[in-house]
Design an enzyme around this catalytic site. Sequence first.
Site, mmCIF file in Angstrom:
data_model
loop_
_atom_site.group_PDB
_atom_site.id
_atom_site.type_symbol
_atom_site.label_atom_id
_atom_site.label_comp_id
_atom_site.label_asym_id
_atom_site.label_seq_id
_atom_site.Cartn_x
_atom_site.Cartn_y
_atom_site.Cartn_z
ATOM 1 N N ARG A 15 -11.693 8.459 -12.420
ATOM 2 C CA ARG A 15 -10.884 7.285 -12.077
ATOM 3 C C ARG A 15 -11.538 5.966 -12.500
ATOM 4 O O ARG A 15 -10.934 4.894 -12.365
ATOM 5 C CB ARG A 15 -10.600 7.267 -10.572
ATOM 6 C CG ARG A 15 -9.614 6.173 -10.181
ATOM 7 C CD ARG A 15 -9.222 6.152 -8.726
ATOM 8 N NE ARG A 15 -8.448 4.948 -8.470
ATOM 9 C CZ ARG A 15 -7.172 4.791 -8.769
ATOM 10 N NH1 ARG A 15 -6.501 5.793 -9.321
ATOM 11 N NH2 ARG A 15 -6.543 3.648 -8.517
ATOM 12 N N THR A 28 -6.080 -6.176 -7.679
ATOM 13 C CA THR A 28 -4.814 -5.880 -7.022
ATOM 14 C C THR A 28 -5.009 -5.150 -5.697
ATOM 15 O O THR A 28 -5.746 -4.178 -5.611
ATOM 16 C CB THR A 28 -3.924 -5.007 -7.935
ATOM 17 O OG1 THR A 28 -3.788 -5.644 -9.202
ATOM 18 C CG2 THR A 28 -2.553 -4.796 -7.325
ATOM 19 N N ASN A 191 -6.489 -1.194 -1.370
ATOM 20 C CA ASN A 191 -7.094 -1.721 -2.579
ATOM 21 C C ASN A 191 -6.698 -0.808 -3.739
ATOM 22 O O ASN A 191 -7.036 0.382 -3.752
ATOM 23 C CB ASN A 191 -8.616 -1.788 -2.431
ATOM 24 C CG ASN A 191 -9.264 -2.604 -3.525
ATOM 25 O OD1 ASN A 191 -8.973 -2.415 -4.704
ATOM 26 N ND2 ASN A 191 -10.159 -3.506 -3.144
ATOM 27 N N HIS A 192 -5.964 -1.370 -4.706
ATOM 28 C CA HIS A 192 -5.427 -0.567 -5.808
ATOM 29 C C HIS A 192 -6.531 0.079 -6.646
ATOM 30 O O HIS A 192 -6.315 1.081 -7.333
ATOM 31 C CB HIS A 192 -4.556 -1.451 -6.702
ATOM 32 C CG HIS A 192 -3.526 -0.711 -7.492
ATOM 33 N ND1 HIS A 192 -3.583 0.651 -7.744
ATOM 34 C CD2 HIS A 192 -2.395 -1.144 -8.110
ATOM 35 C CE1 HIS A 192 -2.542 1.014 -8.465
ATOM 36 N NE2 HIS A 192 -1.805 -0.050 -8.709
ATOM 37 N N ALA A 193 -7.740 -0.470 -6.585
ATOM 38 C CA ALA A 193 -8.842 0.092 -7.367
ATOM 39 C C ALA A 193 -9.149 1.529 -6.959
ATOM 40 O O ALA A 193 -9.573 2.332 -7.787
ATOM 41 C CB ALA A 193 -10.094 -0.774 -7.212
#
Length: 220
Positions: A15, A28, A191-193
Amino acid sequence: MMKAVFEPVPLNWKRKPYFDYYHETIKTKYNVNHHIDITELLEVTRQNGLKFYPVYLYVIMYVVNQNEEFRMSFDEKGQLGIWNYVVPSYTIFHDDDKSFSDIWSEYHPGFKDFYQQIIYDMEKYKNVRKIKAKENQPANFCPVSVVPWLSFHSISQDTYSDSKLLFPIIRFGKFYQENGKTILPFSVFVNHAVADGYHTAKLINEIEAFGKNINQWVKD
């Protein structure tokens, strides 16, 4: 007591390109709101003379701990990694002056031990009037709180400065009746991360399903 272990992500972590993109390029975060069916959960909770708040904390934390995307953080050196489990960090309300305090509890995978731990901590710290009523919060914590006065349709939350927090921030509201079912407003700030829409939808769906299966774990 379980031992918390922080495991750095491997160099070939699949990822990483997505993490870097959403953590560095387009920073984001997002909110997902959903209304969860808790009909069976509430019925069994009442039949067993249990308090709803600790029961639902267990539902949330058990499922969060099954999903590694929501157990990620940075350590004190800035290394990204995954905890083997996270503990609940949750709010208690002081009715007399309408203030709140934040406390945390050890995590237990079995319901009875978890429930007893929450009840013990809530009683012990109920009269400590400060934001962090229970000190020494561990690094592996997941924030959860409830807004029991409002059956909100949606809720948004964010900080106005950059934050390194990767854990989800979870809120739920006042349940209500609709078409013969009991529905709970539920919100998770992500948290989009670390998690995409798929991972967040999976988390919410599993929380709802786990709650419906309360008879399978309420005696554990």
